[in-house]
Structure formats: structure tokens, C-alpha cells
Scaffold this motif. Structure first.
Motif, PDB file in Angstrom:
ATOM      1  N   PRO A 122     -77.295 -73.832 -50.926  1.00 50.37           N
ATOM      2  CA  PRO A 122     -77.820 -75.189 -50.737  1.00 50.37           C
ATOM      3  C   PRO A 122     -78.472 -75.768 -51.987  1.00 50.37           C
ATOM      4  CG  PRO A 122     -79.159 -73.568 -49.551  1.00 50.37           C
ATOM      5  CD  PRO A 122     -77.966 -72.837 -50.070  1.00 50.37           C
ATOM      6  N   ASN A 123     -78.569 -77.095 -52.025  1.00 52.96           N
ATOM      7  CA  ASN A 123     -79.228 -77.793 -53.130  1.00 52.96           C
ATOM      8  C   ASN A 123     -80.735 -77.585 -53.095  1.00 52.96           C
ATOM      9  OD1 ASN A 123     -77.605 -79.130 -54.976  1.00 52.96           O
ATOM     10  ND2 ASN A 123     -77.164 -80.800 -53.557  1.00 52.96           N
ATOM     11  N   THR A 124     -81.330 -77.606 -54.275  1.00 52.37           N
ATOM     12  CA  THR A 124     -82.786 -77.460 -54.416  1.00 52.37           C
ATOM     13  C   THR A 124     -83.271 -78.613 -55.282  1.00 52.37           C
ATOM     14  OG1 THR A 124     -82.728 -76.300 -56.529  1.00 52.37           O
ATOM     15  CG2 THR A 124     -82.439 -74.956 -54.539  1.00 52.37           C
TER      16      THR A 124
ATOM     17  N   ILE B 239     -65.440 -86.837 -49.718  1.00 50.20           N
ATOM     18  CA  ILE B 239     -66.117 -88.129 -49.823  1.00 50.20           C
ATOM     19  C   ILE B 239     -67.625 -87.879 -49.734  1.00 50.20           C
ATOM     20  CG2 ILE B 239     -66.010 -88.651 -47.324  1.00 50.20           C
ATOM     21  CD1 ILE B 239     -65.099 -91.569 -48.390  1.00 50.20           C
ATOM     22  N   VAL B 240     -68.419 -88.775 -50.331  1.00 53.79           N
ATOM     23  CA  VAL B 240     -69.865 -88.533 -50.424  1.00 53.79           C
ATOM     24  C   VAL B 240     -70.615 -89.564 -49.579  1.00 53.79           C
ATOM     25  CG1 VAL B 240     -71.808 -88.274 -52.016  1.00 53.79           C
ATOM     26  CG2 VAL B 240     -69.510 -87.615 -52.747  1.00 53.79           C
ATOM     27  N   VAL B 241     -71.547 -89.081 -48.752  1.00 56.70           N
ATOM     28  CA  VAL B 241     -72.352 -89.948 -47.881  1.00 56.70           C
ATOM     29  C   VAL B 241     -73.807 -89.868 -48.353  1.00 56.70           C
ATOM     30  CG1 VAL B 241     -73.048 -90.395 -45.488  1.00 56.70           C
ATOM     31  CG2 VAL B 241     -70.779 -89.434 -45.960  1.00 56.70           C
ATOM     32  N   LYS B 242     -74.427 -91.040 -48.584  1.00 54.88           N
ATOM     33  CA  LYS B 242     -75.802 -91.053 -49.114  1.00 54.88           C
ATOM     34  C   LYS B 242     -76.696 -91.982 -48.312  1.00 54.88           C
ATOM     35  CE  LYS B 242     -74.454 -90.227 -53.904  1.00 54.88           C
ATOM     36  NZ  LYS B 242     -74.638 -90.560 -55.318  1.00 54.88           N
ATOM     37  N   ALA B 243     -77.878 -91.480 -47.942  1.00 54.85           N
ATOM     38  CA  ALA B 243     -78.894 -92.358 -47.354  1.00 54.85           C
ATOM     39  C   ALA B 243     -79.335 -93.333 -48.433  1.00 54.85           C
ATOM     40  CB  ALA B 243     -80.082 -91.526 -46.867  1.00 54.85           C
TER      41      ALA B 243
ATOM     42  N   ILE C 232     -71.336 -95.010 -49.017  1.00 52.21           N
ATOM     43  CA  ILE C 232     -70.260 -94.003 -48.956  1.00 52.21           C
ATOM     44  C   ILE C 232     -69.453 -94.158 -50.215  1.00 52.21           C
ATOM     45  CG2 ILE C 232     -68.238 -93.203 -47.680  1.00 52.21           C
ATOM     46  CD1 ILE C 232     -69.622 -94.061 -45.183  1.00 52.21           C
ATOM     47  N   GLU C 233     -69.285 -93.041 -50.938  1.00 54.24           N
ATOM     48  CA  GLU C 233     -68.618 -93.197 -52.227  1.00 54.24           C
ATOM     49  C   GLU C 233     -67.606 -92.113 -52.534  1.00 54.24           C
ATOM     50  OE1 GLU C 233     -72.123 -93.460 -54.804  1.00 54.24           O
ATOM     51  OE2 GLU C 233     -71.686 -91.463 -55.536  1.00 54.24           O
ATOM     52  N   GLU C 234     -66.767 -92.449 -53.461  1.00 57.32           N
ATOM     53  CA  GLU C 234     -65.717 -91.573 -53.979  1.00 57.32           C
ATOM     54  C   GLU C 234     -66.364 -90.296 -54.519  1.00 57.32           C
ATOM     55  OE1 GLU C 234     -63.169 -91.900 -58.180  1.00 57.32           O
ATOM     56  OE2 GLU C 234     -64.618 -93.404 -57.598  1.00 57.32           O
ATOM     57  N   CYS C 235     -65.708 -89.152 -54.300  1.00 55.82           N
ATOM     58  CA  CYS C 235     -66.226 -87.892 -54.834  1.00 55.82           C
ATOM     59  C   CYS C 235     -65.733 -87.736 -56.275  1.00 55.82           C
ATOM     60  CB  CYS C 235     -65.725 -86.741 -53.959  1.00 55.82           C
ATOM     61  SG  CYS C 235     -66.437 -85.177 -54.415  1.00 55.82           S
ATOM     62  N   LEU C 236     -66.673 -87.666 -57.201  1.00 53.10           N
ATOM     63  CA  LEU C 236     -66.305 -87.545 -58.610  1.00 53.10           C
ATOM     64  C   LEU C 236     -66.083 -86.083 -58.970  1.00 53.10           C
ATOM     65  CD1 LEU C 236     -68.975 -89.979 -60.099  1.00 53.10           C
ATOM     66  CD2 LEU C 236     -66.535 -90.447 -59.781  1.00 53.10           C
ATOM     67  N   ILE C 237     -65.104 -85.827 -59.823  1.00 50.23           N
ATOM     68  CA  ILE C 237     -64.812 -84.461 -60.235  1.00 50.23           C
ATOM     69  C   ILE C 237     -65.143 -84.325 -61.719  1.00 50.23           C
ATOM     70  CG2 ILE C 237     -63.009 -82.653 -60.356  1.00 50.23           C
ATOM     71  CD1 ILE C 237     -63.374 -83.703 -57.498  1.00 50.23           C
TER      72      ILE C 237
ATOM     73  N   THR D  22     -69.074 -96.023 -62.378  1.00 50.48           N
ATOM     74  CA  THR D  22     -69.685 -95.228 -61.306  1.00 50.48           C
ATOM     75  C   THR D  22     -68.612 -94.998 -60.241  1.00 50.48           C
ATOM     76  OG1 THR D  22     -71.591 -95.108 -59.819  1.00 50.48           O
ATOM     77  CG2 THR D  22     -70.560 -97.258 -60.024  1.00 50.48           C
ATOM     78  N   ALA D  23     -68.893 -94.153 -59.258  1.00 54.32           N
ATOM     79  CA  ALA D  23     -67.909 -93.880 -58.200  1.00 54.32           C
ATOM     80  C   ALA D  23     -67.685 -95.146 -57.367  1.00 54.32           C
ATOM     81  CB  ALA D  23     -68.445 -92.760 -57.306  1.00 54.32           C
ATOM     82  N   ALA D  24     -66.424 -95.368 -56.929  1.00 53.04           N
ATOM     83  CA  ALA D  24     -66.124 -96.481 -56.026  1.00 53.04           C
ATOM     84  C   ALA D  24     -66.910 -96.271 -54.735  1.00 53.04           C
ATOM     85  CB  ALA D  24     -64.632 -96.506 -55.727  1.00 53.04           C
TER      86      ALA D  24
ATOM     87  N   GLY E 138     -80.869 -86.559 -49.298  1.00 55.96           N
ATOM     88  CA  GLY E 138     -80.089 -87.527 -48.526  1.00 55.96           C
ATOM     89  C   GLY E 138     -78.652 -87.696 -48.971  1.00 55.96           C
ATOM     90  N   VAL E 139     -78.104 -86.691 -49.696  1.00 54.52           N
ATOM     91  CA  VAL E 139     -76.728 -86.795 -50.202  1.00 54.52           C
ATOM     92  C   VAL E 139     -75.880 -85.677 -49.615  1.00 54.52           C
ATOM     93  CG1 VAL E 139     -75.287 -86.670 -52.278  1.00 54.52           C
ATOM     94  CG2 VAL E 139     -77.480 -87.858 -52.352  1.00 54.52           C
ATOM     95  N   ILE E 140     -74.776 -86.033 -48.976  1.00 63.25           N
ATOM     96  CA  ILE E 140     -73.882 -85.011 -48.421  1.00 63.25           C
ATOM     97  C   ILE E 140     -72.511 -85.167 -49.060  1.00 63.25           C
ATOM     98  CG2 ILE E 140     -72.739 -84.156 -46.309  1.00 63.25           C
ATOM     99  CD1 ILE E 140     -75.924 -85.899 -45.774  1.00 63.25           C
ATOM    100  N   VAL E 141     -72.080 -84.125 -49.782  1.00 62.96           N
ATOM    101  CA  VAL E 141     -70.735 -84.138 -50.366  1.00 62.96           C
ATOM    102  C   VAL E 141     -69.827 -83.493 -49.311  1.00 62.96           C
ATOM    103  CG1 VAL E 141     -69.304 -83.407 -52.321  1.00 62.96           C
ATOM    104  CG2 VAL E 141     -71.728 -83.919 -52.684  1.00 62.96           C
ATOM    105  N   ALA E 142     -69.096 -84.336 -48.560  1.00 59.65           N
ATOM    106  CA  ALA E 142     -68.324 -83.845 -47.411  1.00 59.65           C
ATOM    107  C   ALA E 142     -66.917 -83.461 -47.850  1.00 59.65           C
ATOM    108  CB  ALA E 142     -68.270 -84.926 -46.337  1.00 59.65           C
TER     109      ALA E 142
ATOM    110  N   GLU F 113     -68.132 -82.268 -64.718  1.00 64.92           N
ATOM    111  CA  GLU F 113     -69.364 -81.510 -64.913  1.00 64.92           C
ATOM    112  C   GLU F 113     -70.523 -82.495 -65.008  1.00 64.92           C
ATOM    113  OE1 GLU F 113     -68.763 -78.297 -67.773  1.00 64.92           O
ATOM    114  OE2 GLU F 113     -70.924 -78.280 -68.123  1.00 64.92           O
ATOM    115  N   GLU F 114     -71.657 -82.121 -64.389  1.00 62.53           N
ATOM    116  CA  GLU F 114     -72.804 -83.041 -64.399  1.00 62.53           C
ATOM    117  C   GLU F 114     -73.657 -82.856 -65.642  1.00 62.53           C
ATOM    118  OE1 GLU F 114     -75.135 -83.515 -60.701  1.00 62.53           O
ATOM    119  OE2 GLU F 114     -73.476 -82.495 -59.719  1.00 62.53           O
ATOM    120  N   ALA F 115     -74.303 -83.930 -66.062  1.00 63.26           N
ATOM    121  CA  ALA F 115     -75.280 -83.860 -67.150  1.00 63.26           C
ATOM    122  C   ALA F 115     -76.346 -84.913 -66.902  1.00 63.26           C
ATOM    123  CB  ALA F 115     -74.600 -84.103 -68.486  1.00 63.26           C
TER     124      ALA F 115
END
Ligand code: AMP
Ligand code: GLY
Length: 427
Positions: free
Chosen positions: A224-226, A141-145, A185-190, A118-120, A153-157, A192-194
Motif C-alpha cells: 500500500p501507499n504511504t 484508470i485513476v479515480v481521485k477524490a 477520473i483520469e487516464e492512467c499514465l505510464i 497532464t493526464a486526460a 484519495g487516489v485509486i489506480v484501478a 517513472e515518477e519524479a
């Protein structure tokens, strides 16, 4: 056997539709259900999905043989525990096991402890310490509630400033209430999602057909995300070899980890994955079926869903042989214009009868009946699913069916499943 399904969205419509095909299914009830679910089930709209006591009383009174829980909130409210205490068979994880979705820091800590990729990350309850970490790590970097925030609650900054703003919004302004008392707060992964969903009885875990969601509102994954604008399955980015790797490195270890922690996980486990150049990594676990992933996965399932679910409840999943079709499925979500921001409700929906005549599978997500007419009642209104011999055939049929349906300001993405062609060659 009589079945009770909890929930009211497109996912629950797909669950009810598939369960209704089971050979030993007599009657299905849905709490609260929706106008589409009404075709296959009796909808009980006067019991709230967070009223565990009334739900348990209903299940007992009706002698329900299996309860299936769609959304995360009742799982996290301990509905499974309360049904189990009343000796009612239920498909879904207990409150303790559902923390895998309900608390991001719980889920990250368990992945770290059991070396599941998983992301650091680091968890924080203090905004200043969080910002210190952001400064050290840099952007993106990614910030998550930490808690449930309805997918928001997820912001990919992209910059340190954006990340700091997200910390303030979640921790100081409490944009997501108590879900933001702590943050990850986690590493931004690069990559494709599945989505890989799996059936599990707590010992054996069997993946379903991999799928891919389209979270952004606009074509080309813009805006924006849906909650999800469309899905397709199978997702060719997860080929047989990749699925074996996911099974060995993620699915089996997390089930063993939950057992080891005394929180046996039963039900559907949803792994949201990033396929990186370093292999598959977990973005998040959900404790339930995906919406709208379910709307493409279940039409490809050839086995009896009720039998599979009962085997998960009874601990006999290992003995099941689960069969999938070789076809492809595509679901296009029809949304109310303006969604995910402000949108109208109460617009008349036309063309469903015509669409159904062509064999279209239309799952209701946000609809309501008003004076005998079907009207819109949510941001995501309908999910139109088509099955075809290959991805192209499924896409073509889905959009033909979409064209038969009309309501005021109807909006949908035109590029659902196009990503599949990055990995498959067209003839
Ligand atoms: P979640 O609610 O955790 O599924 O996150 C919502 C979306 O944010 C995901 O579908 C990803 O697109 C994105 N996301 C979350 N975590 C990460 C990460 N560590 N790296 C990159 N993107 C992420
Ligand atoms: N489709 C995303 C989810 O169900 O969480």
C-alpha cells in the motif's frame, strides 16, 4: 531576523535545520515543532496550526520577520492571507492560489485551459455519470477524490470493477468526507515518477534539484501507499534537458496561468510528474514542500534559504543566484512496524546520539519526549539523511547510520535510491 515555522514533521525539521544556517537568522520559533526541531528552535506547542488568529497574534507579538508554512492544511485555511493582512512577511501561497493542491478539479481545469501536459480527465459530481465515463474509457484508470484526503484519495484501478468500487467508496460511502463530493477520473499514465519542487515569487520560477520519493511500503514498490518511505536527489531521470523541458512546458506556464487567473502563486510549488515516453506530464501540484523530498533537497542547497524565501516574498527572486552542491543525498524513513495500517506508539528510540556522532542527519517526523526519553509517536518516526560524493556513497552512509538506530518493530525499506541506477552507470 526572527523566523516562525508552522508544522511538526520531518519536512519542517529539515526547513528549520536549513534556515538555522542562515547568516541573518537570530531566533527560530516553531508551531508546534517536535523534539528534533527543539535543537534549532523554540517550540510553541500550545497553539494549534489551524488557529490563524493565535498564530497571527504570536507573529505580531514576537516581531517575526518571516513565517514559513510547512503543511497544506494551514495554506488552504488561508493562514497566508491572514498573515499578509497583518503585514507579516510569509512564504507560501494564498488560499486562492493553494487551490492548485486543495482542489484536483481546479488544478486539472487550469492545466487544460493553459495546455499544460497532464493526464486526460473529466470531473464528476454524479456517480452514475462517472461510471458511464469509466465504461467508455476502460481500465486501467485513476479515480481521485477532489479535495484533500491526506494522500489517500487516489485509486489506480486495474479493472473497470475496481474503478466503479472506488467511485462508490468516495461518492456514496464518503470515505474521505466532503473531499469526495466531486471526483476526477483520469487516464492512467505510464512511466517513472519524479518530484520537481520550485521556488517562485509569482513571476520567476526556479526549480530545485529534482528528487524521487518511494511511496509504497515494501521494497520493489510493492504494497500500500504511504506518506513516503524515502527519497533521493538528484533524480537522474530528470537530467538537464528534461528539467529545461519541465521548466518551459510546465513550471513557467502554470505560474503565468495563475497570474492570468488573478491568483498569483508565491512560495514553493511542487510538481509531481510522470516522465512518460511522450514527455513529462503533471500528476498533481502541491502548494508546499514535499515530505520527505525536503529532507534530501535542502542538504544539497548551498545558498541561504532565508534569503531565497524573502526574495520570493518580495518579488526579487530573479536577482538571486541559487547554488546547489554536486553531491547526492538519500533519506531513509524509519517507520513503526505495521504502518501505514495499525502500529504502536510510545516505543523508546535508542542510538540517536551515536548516529549523530557519525555526522548523520536525523530528521524527526513522529517522535515525542516521555520522562526524558525519546519515544515513537507516529507511523513515520525518523528520516535518516546522508550526503555523499555520489549516489552509492550516499546510500551506503544512510544505511550505516540507520543501523545505529533502534526501536521496537522498527521498519524501513532496504532499496531506497536503487532506482537511480537505472539511469546512472556504476563504476
Ligand atoms: P497523488 O495523490 O495525486 O500524488 O497520487 C498518488 C499516487 O497515485 C501518485 O504518486 C501516482 O503513483 C499515482 N497516480 C496518480 N495519478 C496517476 C495517473 N494519472 N496515472 C498513473 N498513476 C497515477
Ligand atoms: N512526498 C509526497 C508529498 O509530499 O506529497
Amino acid at each position: 531576523m526572527d523566523i516562525l515555522v508552522i508544522g511538526s514533521g520531518g519536512r519542517e525539521h529539515a526547513l528549520v535545520w536549513k534556515l538555522a544556517q542562515g547568516s541573518n537568522v537570530d531566533k527560530i520559533y516553531a508551531i508546534p515543532g517536535n523534539p528534533g526541531i527543539k535543537n534549532n528552535a523554540e517550540c510553541i506547542s500550545d497553539i494549534a496550526i489551524d488557529d490563524n488568529k493565535k498564530i497571527v497574534d504570536f507573529a505580531r507579538r514576537k516581531n517575526i520577520g518571516l513565517t514559513v508554512i510547512g503543511p497544506e492544511v494551514p495554506l488552504i485555511n488561508g493562514l497566508v492571507d491572514d498573515l499578509q493582512a497583518a503585514d507579516i512577511a510569509v512564504f507560501g501561497p494564498t488560499k486562492a492560489a493553494a487551490r492548485l493542491e486543495g482542489s484536483k478539479s481546479f488544478s486539472k481545469d487550469i492545466m487544460r485551459k493553459y495546455k499544460i501536459p497532464t493526464a486526460a480527465y473529466e470531473s464528476f459530481t454524479d456517480a452514475a455519470a462517472a461510471k458511464e465515463y469509466i465504461k467508455k474509457m476502460g481500465a486501467p484508470i485513476v479515480v481521485k477524490a477532489d479535495g484533500l484526503a491526506a494522500g489517500k484519495g487516489v485509486i489506480v484501478a486495474q479493472t473497470v470493477e475496481q474503478a466503479n468500487e472506488a467511485v462508490d467508496e468516495i461518492m456514496c460511502d464518503k470515505a474521505f468526507g466532503s473531499a469526495g463530493d466531486s471526483i476526477v477520473i483520469e487516464e492512467c499514465l505510464i512511466g517513472e515518477e519524479a518530484s520537481v519542487l520550485a521556488f517562485t515569487d509569482g513571476e520567476t520560477i526556479v526549480p530545485m534539484i529534482p528528487s524521487q520519493d518511494h511511496k509504497c511500503i515494501f521494497d520493489g514498490d510493492k504494497g500500500p501507499n504511504t506518506g513516503g518511505m524515502g527519497t533521493y536527489a538528484p533524480a537522474p531521470i530528470v537530467d538537464g534537458k528534461m528539467l529545461e523541458q519541465i521548466q518551459a512546458e510546465i513550471l513557467e506556464p502554470i505560474i503565468a496561468a495563475m497570474n492570468n487567473e488573478g491568483k498569483k502563486y508565491r512560495g514553493c510549488l511542487y510538481a509531481g510528474l510522470m516522465i512518460t515516453s511522450d514527455g513529462p506530464k503533471v500528476i498533481e501540484f502541491n502548494a508546499r514542500f514535499g515530505d520527505p523530498e525536503t529532507q534530501v533537497i535542502l542538504p544539497l542547497l548551498e545558498s541561504d534559504l532565508m534569503e531565497i524565501m524573502l526574495s520570493c516574498v518580495n518579488g526579487t527572486l530573479k536577482q538571486m543566484s541559487i547554488k546547489w552542491s554536486d553531491d547526492a543525498a538519500v533519506c531513509v524513513v524509519l517507520a513503526a512496524g505495521g504502518y501505514p495500517r495499525k502500529y504502536n506508539k510510545g516505543d523508546i528510540i535508542d542510538g540517536l546520539a551515536e548516529a549523530q556522532q557519525t555526522g548523520a542527519l536525523v530528521f524527526h517526523a513522529g517522535t515525542r519526549e516521555n520522562n526524558g526519553k525519546l519515544v515513537t509517536d507516529g507511523g513515520r518516526v525518523l528520516g535518516v539523511t546522508a550526503v555523499g560524493a555520489d549516489m552509492k556513497a550516499a546510500i551506503d552512509k544512510a544505511y550505516q547510520d540507520v543501523n545505529l538506530i533502534k526501536f521496537n518493530n522498527m521498519y524501513f525499506r532496504k532499496d531506497i535510491a536503487q532506482k537511480a541506477f537505472r539511469h546512472i552507470k556504476t563504476k
